[in-house]
Design a protein around this motif. Structure first.
Motif, PDB file in Angstrom:
ATOM      1  N   SER A   2      67.839  38.680  18.899  1.00 60.76           N
ATOM      2  CA  SER A   2      68.403  40.026  19.013  1.00 60.76           C
ATOM      3  C   SER A   2      67.933  40.892  17.863  1.00 60.76           C
ATOM      4  O   SER A   2      67.656  40.408  16.768  1.00 60.76           O
ATOM      5  CB  SER A   2      69.935  39.956  19.023  1.00 60.76           C
ATOM      6  OG  SER A   2      70.410  39.371  17.838  1.00 60.76           O
ATOM      7  N   TRP A   4      68.347  44.453  15.302  1.00 59.50           N
ATOM      8  CA  TRP A   4      69.401  45.175  14.591  1.00 59.50           C
ATOM      9  C   TRP A   4      68.848  46.480  14.036  1.00 59.50           C
ATOM     10  O   TRP A   4      67.704  46.542  13.600  1.00 59.50           O
ATOM     11  CB  TRP A   4      69.943  44.335  13.428  1.00 59.50           C
ATOM     12  CG  TRP A   4      70.628  43.078  13.847  1.00 59.50           C
ATOM     13  CD1 TRP A   4      70.064  41.831  13.964  1.00 59.50           C
ATOM     14  CD2 TRP A   4      71.993  42.943  14.225  1.00 59.50           C
ATOM     15  NE1 TRP A   4      70.997  40.926  14.384  1.00 59.50           N
ATOM     16  CE2 TRP A   4      72.202  41.573  14.555  1.00 59.50           C
ATOM     17  CE3 TRP A   4      73.069  43.828  14.300  1.00 59.50           C
ATOM     18  CZ2 TRP A   4      73.430  41.078  14.954  1.00 59.50           C
ATOM     19  CZ3 TRP A   4      74.301  43.344  14.711  1.00 59.50           C
ATOM     20  CH2 TRP A   4      74.478  41.980  15.030  1.00 59.50           C
ATOM     21  N   ARG A   5      69.699  47.504  14.052  1.00 61.44           N
ATOM     22  CA  ARG A   5      69.402  48.759  13.379  1.00 61.44           C
ATOM     23  C   ARG A   5      70.329  48.882  12.174  1.00 61.44           C
ATOM     24  O   ARG A   5      71.551  48.772  12.317  1.00 61.44           O
ATOM     25  CB  ARG A   5      69.580  49.962  14.305  1.00 61.44           C
ATOM     26  CG  ARG A   5      69.317  51.303  13.619  1.00 61.44           C
ATOM     27  CD  ARG A   5      69.517  52.476  14.569  1.00 61.44           C
ATOM     28  NE  ARG A   5      68.526  52.463  15.617  1.00 61.44           N
ATOM     29  CZ  ARG A   5      67.305  52.987  15.509  1.00 61.44           C
ATOM     30  NH1 ARG A   5      66.934  53.557  14.354  1.00 61.44           N
ATOM     31  NH2 ARG A   5      66.461  52.946  16.506  1.00 61.44           N
ATOM     32  N   LEU A   6      69.737  49.104  10.999  1.00 61.90           N
ATOM     33  CA  LEU A   6      70.506  49.235   9.770  1.00 61.90           C
ATOM     34  C   LEU A   6      70.291  50.642   9.231  1.00 61.90           C
ATOM     35  O   LEU A   6      69.181  50.988   8.797  1.00 61.90           O
ATOM     36  CB  LEU A   6      70.073  48.193   8.741  1.00 61.90           C
ATOM     37  CG  LEU A   6      70.323  46.728   9.086  1.00 61.90           C
ATOM     38  CD1 LEU A   6      69.146  46.150   9.879  1.00 61.90           C
ATOM     39  CD2 LEU A   6      70.508  45.895   7.825  1.00 61.90           C
ATOM     40  N   LEU A  26      68.684  36.929  10.682  1.00 57.59           N
ATOM     41  CA  LEU A  26      69.763  37.643  11.355  1.00 57.59           C
ATOM     42  C   LEU A  26      69.875  37.304  12.836  1.00 57.59           C
ATOM     43  O   LEU A  26      70.826  37.733  13.503  1.00 57.59           O
ATOM     44  CB  LEU A  26      69.579  39.156  11.197  1.00 57.59           C
ATOM     45  CG  LEU A  26      70.213  39.800   9.962  1.00 57.59           C
ATOM     46  CD1 LEU A  26      69.650  39.195   8.673  1.00 57.59           C
ATOM     47  CD2 LEU A  26      69.993  41.300   9.958  1.00 57.59           C
ATOM     48  N   VAL A  31      77.899  40.685  14.756  1.00 53.91           N
ATOM     49  CA  VAL A  31      77.942  41.869  13.902  1.00 53.91           C
ATOM     50  C   VAL A  31      78.736  41.580  12.630  1.00 53.91           C
ATOM     51  O   VAL A  31      78.328  41.956  11.523  1.00 53.91           O
ATOM     52  CB  VAL A  31      78.575  43.060  14.660  1.00 53.91           C
ATOM     53  CG1 VAL A  31      78.760  44.244  13.723  1.00 53.91           C
ATOM     54  CG2 VAL A  31      77.716  43.458  15.848  1.00 53.91           C
ATOM     55  N   VAL A  34      76.645  39.475  10.204  1.00 54.60           N
ATOM     56  CA  VAL A  34      75.587  40.249   9.557  1.00 54.60           C
ATOM     57  C   VAL A  34      76.190  41.159   8.493  1.00 54.60           C
ATOM     58  O   VAL A  34      75.642  41.308   7.387  1.00 54.60           O
ATOM     59  CB  VAL A  34      74.794  41.072  10.590  1.00 54.60           C
ATOM     60  CG1 VAL A  34      73.779  41.970   9.895  1.00 54.60           C
ATOM     61  CG2 VAL A  34      74.087  40.162  11.570  1.00 54.60           C
ATOM     62  N   LEU A  54      75.585  48.903  10.579  1.00 53.92           N
ATOM     63  CA  LEU A  54      74.831  47.966  11.393  1.00 53.92           C
ATOM     64  C   LEU A  54      75.215  48.085  12.859  1.00 53.92           C
ATOM     65  O   LEU A  54      76.394  48.219  13.203  1.00 53.92           O
ATOM     66  CB  LEU A  54      75.070  46.527  10.916  1.00 53.92           C
ATOM     67  CG  LEU A  54      74.547  46.201   9.527  1.00 53.92           C
ATOM     68  CD1 LEU A  54      75.668  46.229   8.512  1.00 53.92           C
ATOM     69  CD2 LEU A  54      73.856  44.851   9.519  1.00 53.92           C
ATOM     70  N   GLU A  55      74.214  48.000  13.709  1.00 53.38           N
ATOM     71  CA  GLU A  55      74.456  47.998  15.147  1.00 53.38           C
ATOM     72  C   GLU A  55      73.326  47.264  15.840  1.00 53.38           C
ATOM     73  O   GLU A  55      72.176  47.288  15.375  1.00 53.38           O
ATOM     74  CB  GLU A  55      74.561  49.433  15.678  1.00 53.38           C
ATOM     75  CG  GLU A  55      73.380  50.318  15.347  1.00 53.38           C
ATOM     76  CD  GLU A  55      73.606  51.761  15.765  1.00 53.38           C
ATOM     77  OE1 GLU A  55      74.580  52.017  16.492  1.00 53.38           O
ATOM     78  OE2 GLU A  55      72.811  52.635  15.374  1.00 53.38           O
ATOM     79  N   PRO A  56      73.619  46.567  16.947  1.00 55.64           N
ATOM     80  CA  PRO A  56      72.558  45.870  17.695  1.00 55.64           C
ATOM     81  C   PRO A  56      71.508  46.849  18.194  1.00 55.64           C
ATOM     82  O   PRO A  56      71.793  48.014  18.478  1.00 55.64           O
ATOM     83  CB  PRO A  56      73.320  45.216  18.847  1.00 55.64           C
ATOM     84  CG  PRO A  56      74.736  45.130  18.378  1.00 55.64           C
ATOM     85  CD  PRO A  56      74.951  46.347  17.525  1.00 55.64           C
ATOM     86  N   HIS A  57      70.290  46.338  18.277  1.00 60.59           N
ATOM     87  CA  HIS A  57      69.168  47.194  18.688  1.00 60.59           C
ATOM     88  C   HIS A  57      68.356  46.438  19.726  1.00 60.59           C
ATOM     89  O   HIS A  57      68.153  45.219  19.612  1.00 60.59           O
ATOM     90  CB  HIS A  57      68.298  47.536  17.474  1.00 60.59           C
ATOM     91  CG  HIS A  57      67.257  48.572  17.737  1.00 60.59           C
ATOM     92  ND1 HIS A  57      65.934  48.272  17.940  1.00 60.59           N
ATOM     93  CD2 HIS A  57      67.351  49.924  17.836  1.00 60.59           C
ATOM     94  CE1 HIS A  57      65.255  49.387  18.136  1.00 60.59           C
ATOM     95  NE2 HIS A  57      66.098  50.399  18.084  1.00 60.59           N
ATOM     96  N   LEU A  62      64.048  44.153  13.118  1.00 62.23           N
ATOM     97  CA  LEU A  62      64.959  44.986  12.353  1.00 62.23           C
ATOM     98  C   LEU A  62      64.392  46.393  12.225  1.00 62.23           C
ATOM     99  O   LEU A  62      63.183  46.565  12.016  1.00 62.23           O
ATOM    100  CB  LEU A  62      65.172  44.416  10.949  1.00 62.23           C
ATOM    101  CG  LEU A  62      65.641  42.967  10.826  1.00 62.23           C
ATOM    102  CD1 LEU A  62      65.799  42.593   9.364  1.00 62.23           C
ATOM    103  CD2 LEU A  62      66.941  42.759  11.589  1.00 62.23           C
TER     104      LEU A  62
END
Length: 271
Positions: A2, A4-6, A26, A31, A34, A54-57, A62
């Motif tokens: 998966s 992630w957007r940071l 990660l 969530v 992380v 943080l949110e799933p992307h 990343l």
């Protein structure tokens, strides 16, 4: 895996060490897990959620949003996956990475791609001193992979480089390709003083013509023909575009050295 957007909340007061924050580390984390992942902040360890939202992307990797100039070791020891940074990064970005892809849509600090061994690292802006070189106290610099700088590079670019390809579309600072053992460095602009100092082997290509480099006394003109080799090298560099796009159509002049260290490296000037 998966993604992630940071998203950066605010610039920190102290420098942050992001080693260990990689797509592989990660993957398969929730969530909450992380957010609780700790990173170095001064002499303390602080949860990642203190600095980033943080949110799933929907990608395998990343994505960092924000100016990470105070965040060091982005992509440190990256062994796979993809990291994309929409902003600047701090020191040691891409250091010791062995696989994967790192893209920085900004500038990078000191020692970018130091001891890089594989993968692809692209910086859209400038890089500071000692990029593609060696860590302090080590003997070998960049050891593999492809490092592309779309802007300018600081001093000691490629110091002690041993393998791989390092491309600079703009100018380079003093002591470009110093103490190089092997590998390929290409520069689209002009270098600073003492380019190739202590060079033993390897190839440095200047795409900006005769004015790019003044051969010192420890380099001598090469007499042997190298048309076949040059066409292969030019074809490989042409894929990076910009000043390297039409290298195969240009004649070259080669100089061998640094003879002060029994060097067998070559400086190639494309006209």
């Amino acid at each position: 895996m998966s993604g992630w957007r940071l998203t950066l909340k605010a610039s920190p007061a102290l420098r942050v060490d992001l080693r260990g924050v990689t797509p592989g580390a990660l993957a398969n984390l929730s969530v909450t897990e992380v957010e609780r992942l700790t990173v170095g902040y001064g002499n303390a360890w602080v949860p990642l959620a203190e600095f980033f939202k943080l949110e799933p992307h929907d990608s395998d990797g990343l994505v960092f949003d924000g100016d990470l100039s105070r965040f060091d070791r982005v992509g440190w020891q990256l062994a796979g996956g993809r990291i994309h940074v929409d902003g600047n990064v701090g020191h040691y970005a891409g250091g010791c990475m062995s696989a994967g892809e790192l893209i920085v849509n900004g500038r990078a600090g000191l020692l970018a791609a130091c001891e890089m061994a594989g993968g692809t690292f692209t910086v859209q802006g400038d890089v500071d001193d000692f990029a593609a070189s060696t860590l302090p106290g080590s003997m070998d610099g960049m050891r593999g992979g492809t490092f592309v700088v779309k802007g300018n590079a600081g001093a000691r670019f490629g110091d002690r480089m041993r393998r791989g390809s390092a491309i600079v579309h703009g100018d380079a600072g003093d002591f470009l390709a110093s103490r190089v053992v092997a590998g390929t460095i290409a520069v689209g602009g002009r270098p600073g003083a003492h380019a190739g100092w202590g060079m033993r082997r390897g190839s440095v290509v200047f795409a900006s013509g005769q004015a790019a480099w003044d051969a010192p006394a420890t380099f001598v003109p090469a007499l042997a023909a190298a048309e076949v080799f040059w066409q292969l090298l030019a074809r490989d560099l042409a894929r990076h575009g910009g000043p390297f796009a039409a290298l195969g159509n240009r004649r070259i002049e080669r100089h061998l050295g640094d003879l002060a260290v029994d060097g067998r490296g070559e400086m190639i000037i494309a006209f």
